[in-house]
Design a protein around this motif. Structure first.
Motif, mmCIF file in Angstrom:
data_model
loop_
_atom_site.group_PDB
_atom_site.id
_atom_site.type_symbol
_atom_site.label_atom_id
_atom_site.label_comp_id
_atom_site.label_asym_id
_atom_site.label_seq_id
_atom_site.Cartn_x
_atom_site.Cartn_y
_atom_site.Cartn_z
ATOM 1 N N LEU A 1 5.067 12.079 -10.001
ATOM 2 C CA LEU A 1 4.488 11.544 -8.814
ATOM 3 C C LEU A 1 5.616 10.470 -7.864
ATOM 4 O O LEU A 1 6.356 10.462 -8.245
ATOM 5 C CB LEU A 1 3.558 10.603 -9.112
ATOM 6 N N VAL A 2 5.791 10.989 -6.888
ATOM 7 C CA VAL A 2 6.129 10.315 -6.094
ATOM 8 C C VAL A 2 5.374 9.169 -5.044
ATOM 9 O O VAL A 2 3.797 9.196 -4.123
ATOM 10 C CB VAL A 2 6.758 11.159 -4.553
ATOM 11 N N LEU A 3 6.048 7.706 -5.461
ATOM 12 C CA LEU A 3 5.148 6.893 -4.604
ATOM 13 C C LEU A 3 5.996 7.090 -3.001
ATOM 14 O O LEU A 3 7.284 6.458 -2.944
ATOM 15 C CB LEU A 3 4.944 5.408 -4.704
ATOM 16 N N ALA A 4 5.191 6.764 -2.224
ATOM 17 C CA ALA A 4 5.208 6.987 -0.262
ATOM 18 C C ALA A 4 5.115 4.965 0.357
ATOM 19 O O ALA A 4 3.668 5.546 0.264
ATOM 20 C CB ALA A 4 4.918 7.831 0.209
ATOM 21 N N LEU A 5 5.935 4.466 0.504
ATOM 22 C CA LEU A 5 5.629 3.099 0.563
ATOM 23 C C LEU A 5 4.718 3.529 2.367
ATOM 24 O O LEU A 5 5.512 4.140 3.160
ATOM 25 C CB LEU A 5 6.559 2.358 0.850
ATOM 26 N N ARG A 6 3.978 2.813 2.553
ATOM 27 C CA ARG A 6 3.654 2.516 4.136
ATOM 28 C C ARG A 6 2.906 0.911 4.841
ATOM 29 O O ARG A 6 3.343 0.368 3.691
ATOM 30 C CB ARG A 6 2.353 3.465 4.253
ATOM 31 N N ASN A 7 3.338 0.796 6.154
ATOM 32 C CA ASN A 7 2.654 -0.351 6.694
ATOM 33 C C ASN A 7 1.418 -0.747 6.540
ATOM 34 O O ASN A 7 0.448 0.573 6.541
ATOM 35 C CB ASN A 7 2.965 -0.534 8.164
ATOM 36 N N PRO A 8 0.720 -1.557 5.987
ATOM 37 C CA PRO A 8 -0.252 -2.035 5.650
ATOM 38 C C PRO A 8 -1.071 -2.089 6.309
ATOM 39 O O PRO A 8 -2.666 -2.182 6.280
ATOM 40 C CB PRO A 8 -0.274 -3.489 4.700
ATOM 41 N N THR A 9 -0.637 -2.272 8.180
ATOM 42 C CA THR A 9 -1.888 -1.873 9.011
ATOM 43 C C THR A 9 -1.999 -0.781 9.289
ATOM 44 O O THR A 9 -3.123 -0.258 10.204
ATOM 45 C CB THR A 9 -1.247 -2.597 10.194
ATOM 46 N N ASP A 10 -1.221 0.185 8.532
ATOM 47 C CA ASP A 10 -1.766 1.310 8.885
ATOM 48 C C ASP A 10 -2.930 1.927 8.016
ATOM 49 O O ASP A 10 -2.868 2.290 6.954
ATOM 50 C CB ASP A 10 -0.311 2.521 8.678
ATOM 51 N N MET A 11 -3.798 2.421 8.832
ATOM 52 C CA MET A 11 -5.612 2.514 8.138
ATOM 53 C C MET A 11 -5.826 4.189 7.486
ATOM 54 O O MET A 11 -6.363 4.670 7.459
ATOM 55 C CB MET A 11 -6.785 1.914 8.718
ATOM 56 N N SER A 12 -4.817 5.325 8.525
ATOM 57 C CA SER A 12 -5.077 6.378 8.530
ATOM 58 C C SER A 12 -5.418 7.244 7.111
ATOM 59 O O SER A 12 -4.078 6.822 6.264
ATOM 60 C CB SER A 12 -3.657 7.383 8.747
ATOM 61 N N GLU A 13 -6.126 7.749 7.004
ATOM 62 C CA GLU A 13 -6.399 8.648 5.836
ATOM 63 C C GLU A 13 -7.348 10.086 6.011
ATOM 64 O O GLU A 13 -8.166 10.193 7.043
ATOM 65 C CB GLU A 13 -7.599 7.979 4.462
ATOM 66 N N PRO A 14 -6.517 10.729 5.265
ATOM 67 C CA PRO A 14 -7.217 12.565 5.158
ATOM 68 C C PRO A 14 -8.727 12.724 5.320
ATOM 69 O O PRO A 14 -9.451 11.731 4.662
ATOM 70 C CB PRO A 14 -6.757 13.082 4.442
ATOM 71 N N ASP A 15 -9.378 13.180 5.960
ATOM 72 C CA ASP A 15 -11.057 13.419 5.661
ATOM 73 C C ASP A 15 -11.003 14.647 5.181
ATOM 74 O O ASP A 15 -10.162 16.491 4.939
ATOM 75 C CB ASP A 15 -11.392 14.228 6.778
ATOM 76 N N PHE B 1 0.842 -1.157 0.000
ATOM 77 C CA PHE B 1 0.032 -0.166 0.153
ATOM 78 C C PHE B 1 1.201 1.038 -0.025
ATOM 79 O O PHE B 1 1.880 1.130 0.869
ATOM 80 C CB PHE B 1 -0.943 0.278 0.883
ATOM 81 N N VAL B 2 0.797 2.157 -0.823
ATOM 82 C CA VAL B 2 1.469 3.336 -0.964
ATOM 83 C C VAL B 2 0.630 4.784 -1.550
ATOM 84 O O VAL B 2 -0.796 4.409 -1.951
ATOM 85 C CB VAL B 2 1.940 3.615 -2.185
ATOM 86 N N ASP B 3 1.314 5.666 -0.433
ATOM 87 C CA ASP B 3 1.025 6.622 -0.407
ATOM 88 C C ASP B 3 1.057 7.791 -2.312
ATOM 89 O O ASP B 3 1.907 7.973 -1.847
ATOM 90 C CB ASP B 3 1.021 8.228 -0.085
ATOM 91 N N VAL B 4 0.067 8.465 -3.273
ATOM 92 C CA VAL B 4 0.631 8.959 -4.205
ATOM 93 C C VAL B 4 0.700 10.345 -3.958
ATOM 94 O O VAL B 4 -0.109 11.035 -3.391
ATOM 95 C CB VAL B 4 -0.175 8.374 -5.074
ATOM 96 N N PHE B 5 2.207 11.014 -4.027
ATOM 97 C CA PHE B 5 2.499 12.722 -3.620
ATOM 98 C C PHE B 5 2.744 13.130 -4.868
ATOM 99 O O PHE B 5 2.972 12.427 -5.833
ATOM 100 C CB PHE B 5 3.127 12.814 -3.311
ATOM 101 N N LEU B 6 2.169 13.859 -5.136
ATOM 102 C CA LEU B 6 2.283 14.934 -6.030
ATOM 103 C C LEU B 6 3.311 16.617 -6.325
ATOM 104 O O LEU B 6 3.043 17.146 -5.320
ATOM 105 C CB LEU B 6 1.015 15.562 -6.738
ATOM 106 N N MET B 7 3.951 16.334 -7.072
ATOM 107 C CA MET B 7 5.257 17.968 -7.531
ATOM 108 C C MET B 7 4.573 18.843 -8.641
ATOM 109 O O MET B 7 4.715 18.229 -9.473
ATOM 110 C CB MET B 7 6.414 17.215 -7.332
ATOM 111 N N LEU B 8 4.359 19.737 -8.281
ATOM 112 C CA LEU B 8 3.609 20.803 -9.349
ATOM 113 C C LEU B 8 4.742 21.934 -9.423
ATOM 114 O O LEU B 8 5.254 22.240 -7.857
ATOM 115 C CB LEU B 8 2.205 21.648 -9.027
#
Length: 339
Positions: A232-246, A145-152
């Motif tokens: 785009l940049v992928l940030a690898l995360r722990n699969p047990t981390d269920m946090s997401e932005p509101d 599971f990854v977070d996708v960050f964007l650089m503009l």
């Protein structure tokens, strides 16, 4: 002496007559039945006569439609096709790639397989460009599971107006390079060397040029326009981390296509979701600014005598954002700067 000779001759004559009579009796009996040895053809027929359990279509199955459980039955056939099934349970819900008639044996090659089966309902598999930096040093693996960050970056000189932000959170990686989640072995390889298998997967990942993510269908537009507009940049995360932005903390982006107004007497339509929102799309300017109103330069044909503000003539706007704005023009490009 003469009498003994006569006696022996008489005995021989009688023996000859007896043997002749026995031979005559044997010739009168019918010959015994000849039992023929089984031929190769007969042996082949015996093998073909064996029956096998095979799942067949109980009614016509159209391509692209999930197979209902009542559309299958098990029959005993004299053939056992390669890839056939013996039980109906594993086939419920599978999707044929071609139309199958009633009574047709179901074979694995006739059913949808591969990465498409790993995509959940409401998601789409989307490929994005990957390299060593973007892919966490090629340490990303299918199933992560990854977070996708964007650089503009607005301009090569305007570093102050560049931005970086989280684009998508906790997205599943379906494939990275030549390694896919549907083709990964569950344990040892055929030679019994798990270490060798991991080395092979790592070497295939080092040459990765694409990463395939499972993305909700209404976020595909954001991902594609972000890849085109920035990095785009992928940030690898722990699969047990269920946090997401509101999502309630941020304004929803306006769509490129506006929904038709409700007819007279029709109730107000709910907000667009899923495929409807994906079809409505998003504009690049709203994607970059977050949907905030931006004062653009008034075209000369539409000007009513008021000169457009320039870099040397700041003007106060009456928009909802307020403050001072300066429009900077560089060749055929213009940018409005708030200060």
């Amino acid at each position: 002496m003469i009498n003994l000779t006569k006696i022996i001759a008489a005995v021989l004559v009688l023996l000859a007559l007896a043997l002749g009579g026995y031979a005559w009796l044997l010739s009168r009996q019918p010959p015994p039945p000849v039992v023929a040895a089984p031929s190769a053809a007969a042996a082949g027929k015996t093998v073909q006569a064996q029956t096998f359990r095979v799942v067949v279509a109980a009614k016509p199955l159209p391509a692209g439609r999930a197979i209902p459980p009542d559309a299958l039955r098990v029959e005993r056939l004299t053939i056992n096709p390669a890839g056939a099934f013996q039980e109906t349970a594993p086939l419920a819900g599978r999707v044929p790639v071609i139309d199958l008639g009633e009574g047709t044996p179901l074979i694995e090659g006739q059913l949808v397989s591969g990465l498409a089966l790993r995509v959940a309902e409401g998601e789409r598999a989307v490929a994005i460009k990957a390299d060593e930096v973007m892919g966490v040093g090629h340490k990303v693996r299918p199933g992560d599971f990854v977070d996708v960050f964007l650089m503009l970056k607005s301009d090569g000189k305007d570093v102050d107006h560049s931005q970086a932000r989280l684009l998508l959170s906790r997205k599943r990686v379906l494939a990275y390079g030549g390694v896919s989640i549907d083709g990964m072995a569950s344990g040892m390889d055929k030679n019994g060397s798990a270490q060798q298998q991991q080395q092979q997967q790592a070497s295939r990942a080092e040459a990765a040029r694409t990463a395939v993510l499972a993305v909700p269908v209404d976020d595909v537009n954001r991902l594609t326009i972000a890849e085109y507009s920035g990095r785009l940049v992928l940030a690898l995360r722990n699969p047990t981390d269920m946090s997401e932005p509101d999502p309630k903390l941020f304004a929803e982006l306006p769509t490129a296509l506006q929904p038709a107004p409700p007819k007279a007497g029709e109730a107000r339509r709910p907000p667009l979701e899923g495929l409807d929102r994906a079809q409505a799309g998003v504009m690049a300017v709203d994607f970059v600014t977050g949907g905030k109103p931006v004062n653009l330069r008034v075209p000369a044909a539409a000007a009513t005598g008021a000169a457009a503000p320039t870099a040397n003539a700041p003007a106060r706007t009456g928009g909802s954002r307020g403050g001072l704005q300066v429009e900077v023009i560089r060749g055929d490009r213009s940018e409005t700067i708030n200060y």
